[in-house]
Design a protein around this motif. Structure first.
Motif, PDB file in Angstrom:
ATOM      1  N   THR A   1     -15.166-101.509  56.848  1.00 38.51           N
ATOM      2  CA  THR A   1     -15.479-102.737  56.120  1.00 38.51           C
ATOM      3  C   THR A   1     -16.363-102.430  54.919  1.00 38.51           C
ATOM      4  OG1 THR A   1     -15.379-104.003  58.186  1.00 38.51           O
ATOM      5  CG2 THR A   1     -16.488-105.050  56.326  1.00 38.51           C
ATOM      6  N   VAL A   2     -16.068-103.083  53.797  1.00 35.51           N
ATOM      7  CA  VAL A   2     -16.916-102.942  52.614  1.00 35.51           C
ATOM      8  C   VAL A   2     -18.266-103.590  52.926  1.00 35.51           C
ATOM      9  CG1 VAL A   2     -17.173-103.421  50.152  1.00 35.51           C
ATOM     10  CG2 VAL A   2     -14.882-103.086  51.137  1.00 35.51           C
ATOM     11  N   SER A   3     -19.312-102.788  52.915  1.00 38.79           N
ATOM     12  CA  SER A   3     -20.638-103.283  53.303  1.00 38.79           C
ATOM     13  C   SER A   3     -21.278-104.098  52.181  1.00 38.79           C
ATOM     14  CB  SER A   3     -21.545-102.104  53.664  1.00 38.79           C
ATOM     15  OG  SER A   3     -22.865-102.544  53.912  1.00 38.79           O
ATOM     16  N   ALA A   4     -21.956-105.179  52.601  1.00 41.67           N
ATOM     17  CA  ALA A   4     -22.717-105.990  51.642  1.00 41.67           C
ATOM     18  C   ALA A   4     -24.112-105.417  51.402  1.00 41.67           C
ATOM     19  CB  ALA A   4     -22.830-107.431  52.156  1.00 41.67           C
ATOM     20  N   GLU A   5     -24.495-104.417  52.194  1.00 39.84           N
ATOM     21  CA  GLU A   5     -25.841-103.848  52.079  1.00 39.84           C
ATOM     22  C   GLU A   5     -25.896-102.902  50.881  1.00 39.84           C
ATOM     23  OE1 GLU A   5     -28.837-101.063  54.773  1.00 39.84           O
ATOM     24  OE2 GLU A   5     -27.396-102.386  55.752  1.00 39.84           O
ATOM     25  N   PRO A   6     -26.730-103.195  49.887  1.00 37.50           N
ATOM     26  CA  PRO A   6     -26.764-102.359  48.678  1.00 37.50           C
ATOM     27  C   PRO A   6     -27.465-101.031  48.917  1.00 37.50           C
ATOM     28  CG  PRO A   6     -28.458-104.041  48.550  1.00 37.50           C
ATOM     29  CD  PRO A   6     -27.679-104.331  49.805  1.00 37.50           C
ATOM     30  N   LEU A   7     -27.103-100.071  48.095  1.00 39.32           N
ATOM     31  CA  LEU A   7     -27.754 -98.764  48.126  1.00 39.32           C
ATOM     32  C   LEU A   7     -28.807 -98.692  47.035  1.00 39.32           C
ATOM     33  CD1 LEU A   7     -24.506 -96.624  48.427  1.00 39.32           C
ATOM     34  CD2 LEU A   7     -26.247 -96.837  50.206  1.00 39.32           C
ATOM     35  N   ASP A   8     -29.902 -97.983  47.313  1.00 38.16           N
ATOM     36  CA  ASP A   8     -30.918 -97.736  46.285  1.00 38.16           C
ATOM     37  C   ASP A   8     -30.484 -96.487  45.511  1.00 38.16           C
ATOM     38  OD1 ASP A   8     -33.115 -97.270  44.709  1.00 38.16           O
ATOM     39  OD2 ASP A   8     -34.583 -97.649  46.297  1.00 38.16           O
ATOM     40  N   LYS A   9     -29.605 -96.702  44.556  1.00 37.78           N
ATOM     41  CA  LYS A   9     -28.995 -95.575  43.857  1.00 37.78           C
ATOM     42  C   LYS A   9     -30.012 -94.786  43.036  1.00 37.78           C
ATOM     43  CE  LYS A   9     -24.394 -97.665  43.731  1.00 37.78           C
ATOM     44  NZ  LYS A   9     -23.232 -98.063  42.899  1.00 37.78           N
ATOM     45  N   ALA A  10     -30.981 -95.476  42.473  1.00 40.00           N
ATOM     46  CA  ALA A  10     -32.004 -94.777  41.689  1.00 40.00           C
ATOM     47  C   ALA A  10     -32.791 -93.808  42.558  1.00 40.00           C
ATOM     48  CB  ALA A  10     -32.935 -95.791  41.034  1.00 40.00           C
ATOM     49  N   ALA A  11     -33.154 -94.245  43.761  1.00 42.30           N
ATOM     50  CA  ALA A  11     -33.917 -93.381  44.670  1.00 42.30           C
ATOM     51  C   ALA A  11     -33.075 -92.198  45.144  1.00 42.30           C
ATOM     52  CB  ALA A  11     -34.407 -94.199  45.866  1.00 42.30           C
ATOM     53  N   ILE A  12     -31.789 -92.442  45.373  1.00 45.02           N
ATOM     54  CA  ILE A  12     -30.906 -91.354  45.813  1.00 45.02           C
ATOM     55  C   ILE A  12     -30.766 -90.307  44.713  1.00 45.02           C
ATOM     56  CG2 ILE A  12     -28.534 -90.802  46.475  1.00 45.02           C
ATOM     57  CD1 ILE A  12     -28.444 -93.595  47.821  1.00 45.02           C
ATOM     58  N   LEU A  13     -30.576 -90.748  43.476  1.00 42.82           N
ATOM     59  CA  LEU A  13     -30.443 -89.806  42.364  1.00 42.82           C
ATOM     60  C   LEU A  13     -31.745 -89.046  42.098  1.00 42.82           C
ATOM     61  CD1 LEU A  13     -28.346 -91.895  39.806  1.00 42.82           C
ATOM     62  CD2 LEU A  13     -27.560 -89.977  41.193  1.00 42.82           C
ATOM     63  N   GLN A  14     -32.869 -89.687  42.352  1.00 42.71           N
ATOM     64  CA  GLN A  14     -34.166 -89.067  42.096  1.00 42.71           C
ATOM     65  C   GLN A  14     -34.364 -87.806  42.935  1.00 42.71           C
ATOM     66  OE1 GLN A  14     -36.288 -89.884  39.667  1.00 42.71           O
ATOM     67  NE2 GLN A  14     -37.456 -88.069  40.271  1.00 42.71           N
ATOM     68  N   LYS A  15     -33.649 -87.686  44.058  1.00 41.02           N
ATOM     69  CA  LYS A  15     -33.760 -86.487  44.901  1.00 41.02           C
ATOM     70  C   LYS A  15     -33.403 -85.221  44.130  1.00 41.02           C
ATOM     71  CE  LYS A  15     -32.683 -89.042  49.155  1.00 41.02           C
ATOM     72  NZ  LYS A  15     -31.691 -89.242  50.246  1.00 41.02           N
ATOM     73  N   ARG A  16     -32.570 -85.390  43.108  1.00 35.86           N
ATOM     74  CA  ARG A  16     -32.199 -84.245  42.265  1.00 35.86           C
ATOM     75  C   ARG A  16     -32.691 -84.437  40.831  1.00 35.86           C
ATOM     76  NH1 ARG A  16     -27.332 -83.676  41.032  1.00 35.86           N
ATOM     77  NH2 ARG A  16     -27.493 -81.441  40.592  1.00 35.86           N
ATOM     78  N   ASN A  17     -33.747 -85.268  40.698  1.00 30.68           N
ATOM     79  CA  ASN A  17     -34.354 -85.511  39.386  1.00 30.68           C
ATOM     80  C   ASN A  17     -33.354 -86.078  38.374  1.00 30.68           C
ATOM     81  OD1 ASN A  17     -36.941 -84.506  40.154  1.00 30.68           O
ATOM     82  ND2 ASN A  17     -36.161 -82.418  39.919  1.00 30.68           N
ATOM     83  N   GLN A  18     -32.416 -86.891  38.891  1.00 29.02           N
ATOM     84  CA  GLN A  18     -31.461 -87.581  38.031  1.00 29.02           C
ATOM     85  C   GLN A  18     -31.917 -89.029  37.844  1.00 29.02           C
ATOM     86  OE1 GLN A  18     -28.602 -86.112  36.650  1.00 29.02           O
ATOM     87  NE2 GLN A  18     -29.413 -84.193  37.499  1.00 29.02           N
ATOM     88  N   THR A  19     -31.590 -89.606  36.711  1.00 32.45           N
ATOM     89  CA  THR A  19     -31.970 -90.992  36.439  1.00 32.45           C
ATOM     90  C   THR A  19     -30.741 -91.796  36.020  1.00 32.45           C
ATOM     91  OG1 THR A  19     -32.507 -90.463  34.139  1.00 32.45           O
ATOM     92  CG2 THR A  19     -34.309 -90.373  35.738  1.00 32.45           C
ATOM     93  N   ILE A  20     -30.837 -93.106  36.154  1.00 30.75           N
ATOM     94  CA  ILE A  20     -29.760 -94.005  35.742  1.00 30.75           C
ATOM     95  C   ILE A  20     -29.987 -94.372  34.281  1.00 30.75           C
ATOM     96  CG2 ILE A  20     -28.738 -96.284  36.091  1.00 30.75           C
ATOM     97  CD1 ILE A  20     -29.373 -96.048  39.040  1.00 30.75           C
ATOM     98  N   ASN A  21     -29.203 -93.780  33.389  1.00 28.49           N
ATOM     99  CA  ASN A  21     -29.344 -94.037  31.959  1.00 28.49           C
ATOM    100  C   ASN A  21     -28.533 -95.256  31.518  1.00 28.49           C
ATOM    101  OD1 ASN A  21     -31.026 -91.776  31.547  1.00 28.49           O
ATOM    102  ND2 ASN A  21     -29.238 -90.422  31.493  1.00 28.49           N
ATOM    103  N   ASP A  22     -27.415 -95.488  32.207  1.00 27.58           N
ATOM    104  CA  ASP A  22     -26.557 -96.624  31.872  1.00 27.58           C
ATOM    105  C   ASP A  22     -26.335 -97.449  33.140  1.00 27.58           C
ATOM    106  OD1 ASP A  22     -24.701 -98.439  31.039  1.00 27.58           O
ATOM    107  OD2 ASP A  22     -23.195 -96.974  30.410  1.00 27.58           O
ATOM    108  N   PRO A  23     -27.131 -98.489  33.371  1.00 25.27           N
ATOM    109  CA  PRO A  23     -27.034 -99.273  34.615  1.00 25.27           C
ATOM    110  C   PRO A  23     -25.651 -99.852  34.853  1.00 25.27           C
ATOM    111  CG  PRO A  23     -29.043 -99.824  33.426  1.00 25.27           C
ATOM    112  CD  PRO A  23     -28.227 -98.960  32.507  1.00 25.27           C
ATOM    113  N   ARG A  24     -24.876-100.093  33.802  1.00 21.94           N
ATOM    114  CA  ARG A  24     -23.545-100.679  33.984  1.00 21.94           C
ATOM    115  C   ARG A  24     -22.633 -99.756  34.784  1.00 21.94           C
ATOM    116  NH1 ARG A  24     -22.108-101.675  27.811  1.00 21.94           N
ATOM    117  NH2 ARG A  24     -23.034 -99.572  27.842  1.00 21.94           N
ATOM    118  N   ARG A  25     -22.792 -98.440  34.644  1.00 22.34           N
ATOM    119  CA  ARG A  25     -21.938 -97.493  35.383  1.00 22.34           C
ATOM    120  C   ARG A  25     -22.207 -97.530  36.884  1.00 22.34           C
ATOM    121  NH1 ARG A  25     -22.650 -92.144  34.669  1.00 22.34           N
ATOM    122  NH2 ARG A  25     -20.494 -91.767  35.322  1.00 22.34           N
ATOM    123  N   TYR A  26     -23.390 -97.967  37.261  1.00 19.86           N
ATOM    124  CA  TYR A  26     -23.802 -97.939  38.665  1.00 19.86           C
ATOM    125  C   TYR A  26     -23.820 -99.332  39.307  1.00 19.86           C
ATOM    126  CZ  TYR A  26     -25.294 -93.200  37.527  1.00 19.86           C
ATOM    127  OH  TYR A  26     -25.323 -91.881  37.136  1.00 19.86           O
TER     128      TYR A  26
END
Length: 420
Positions: A377-402
């Motif tokens: 089932t497609v989950s309604a629970e959102p992911l903290d994508k910024a925190a996940i990317l931060q594990k590899r020192n990555q940042t969300i530069n274009d929020p629309r892509r995410y």
């Protein structure tokens, strides 16, 4: 009598020990001929069409690497043969996915020889899982055609070096060698010259070649070799082994022995997800109408996509394993899984590398051999994508892509049989 029995025990023990020693890869024995590749070399010598499947991960998939170099070498050695090859390698995947996709990606082409390369990508797996997958690969190949030859080849990366420098084989190689020994399959460790150069201080595992003009730089990233250094060393090792293996064995059908492990994955299969029952809004996307599908057109002919929370796919089957070959990327969310009416874990389709879209896969827990109903089932629970990317020192530069939290489904992976 006791002396005689003791003597016989010693003879049997040391005979077995000697056999084990002569059938073990080492720096002094970088390849093992075992039963050879007699059907393949017989066809090469006769001339005419001969096909080779290269089955593995990104090291095998790479252009201008050992795959293409070894094919060119074989063509030079056997100019009367018409050599063709199947690039059946997918980056970031191991033998666990390989055994499921073997039929569609390899066996449909009816190859004369299959090179199997998964040592690096299997390096984090337990030996028991490697046994099941690698034996499943062998038995599927010979179930289709017992005259198809198989050769296990082992690559390496920097994390595997400490074990090899101690003159021991990595766990993945050791597990694969047990299957190779059981079935008489030849094997080649293509990276032992890399280790020798490392031991002599002549090798740099990762970096730019121009920064180390007096050394051999293996790869830019310590894993994926440069074509003229690491891949060249792989090809030289394989060609040297092939010269010896070419003289071993007589053409004929390979013996399909009693399984090494009774619960091997010989019956693994990959099935299009379009055959599953869908609820909610699902869209079939193709390279012609979707940018993600277009990026992954070399992996999937089409995909099912949904970004509607609560939309689901239902799997009804009789068997022991189920999984999904799918997509991870910036606009992906996660699956909530229910097995036989019991809620299970969440399966995020986003990770710290998800700055781009790539094919991926996951498996559900092993089940009892009986009928099951699984709902993704497609989950309604959102992911903290910024925190996940931060594990590899990555940042969300274009929020629309995410912003989107979609899921994609490519192929169902099961050991068993679908039920209506």
């Amino acid at each position: 009598m006791r002396r005689i029995l003791s003597f016989l025990f010693v003879v049997v023990f040391f005979s077995s020990f000697a056999q084990a020693q002569t059938d073990t890869l080492s720096e002094n024995r970088p390849f093992l001929e075992r039963n050879g590749l007699p059907n393949f070399f017989h066809k090469l010598q006769k001339g005419g069409p001969v096909s080779i499947a290269y089955f593995g991960g990104s090291i095998t998939e790479a252009g201008h690497g050992w795959r293409e170099q070894s094919l060119n070498w074989l063509q030079q050695q056997y100019p009367k043969a018409n050599l063709t090859h199947i690039n059946a390698a997918i980056g970031g995947t191991g033998s666990d996915l390989g055994v499921f996709r073997l039929r569609q990606h390899v066996l449909v082409h009816k190859p004369d020889l299959v090179f199997v390369e998964f040592a690096v990508n299997d390096s984090g797996q337990q030996p028991e899982k490697i046994h099941k997958a690698m034996e499943g690969i062998v038995r599927q190949i010979w179930r289709q055609n017992r005259k198809t030859d198989i050769c296990f080849v082992y690559t390496l990366n920097a994390p595997m070096a400490p074990v090899l420098l101690e003159r021991r084989m990595p766990n993945s190689v050791r597990a694969m060698e047990q299957i190779a020994h059981h079935y008489g399959i030849p094997s080649v460790h293509m990276g032992l010259e890399v280790i020798r150069l490392d031991r002599q201080g002549k090798l740099i595992w990762g970096g730019k070649k121009e920064d180390y003009p007096d050394k051999t730089v293996f790869a830019p990233d310590k894993t994926h070799p440069y074509s003229d250094t690491g891949h060249r060393l792989y090809t030289e090792a394989l060609s040297g082994a092939m010269r010896q293996i070419a003289t071993v064995g007589k053409p004929g059908a390979h013996a399909v022995l009693k399984p090494f492990v009774s619960d091997n994955w010989e019956n693994a299969q990959m099935i299009p997800v379009q055959s599953l029952v869908r609820q909610g809004n699902w869209q079939e996307v193709t390279p012609d109408n979707d940018t993600v599908a277009r990026q992954l057109r070399n992996r999937f002919a089409s995909l099912l996509k949904s970004n509607q929370p609560g939309a689901s796919l239902q799997i009804r089957f009789k068997g022991t394993m189920a999984g999904l070959y799918d997509v991870i990327g910036p606009g992906c969310g996660q699956y909530a899984v229910t097995i036989d009416g019991t809620p299970g874990a969440l399966y995020p389709r986003f990770d710290s590398f998800a700055t781009y879209y790539r094919s991926h896969y996951f498996f559900l827990p092993t089940l009892d051999e009986k009928s099951h109903t699984i709902t993704l089932t497609v989950s309604a629970e959102p992911l903290d994508k910024a925190a996940i990317l931060q594990k590899r020192n990555q940042t969300i530069n274009d929020p629309r892509r995410y912003a989107e939290n979609a899921v994609y489904a490519g192929q169902l992976l099961i050991i068993g049989k679908l039920e209506k």
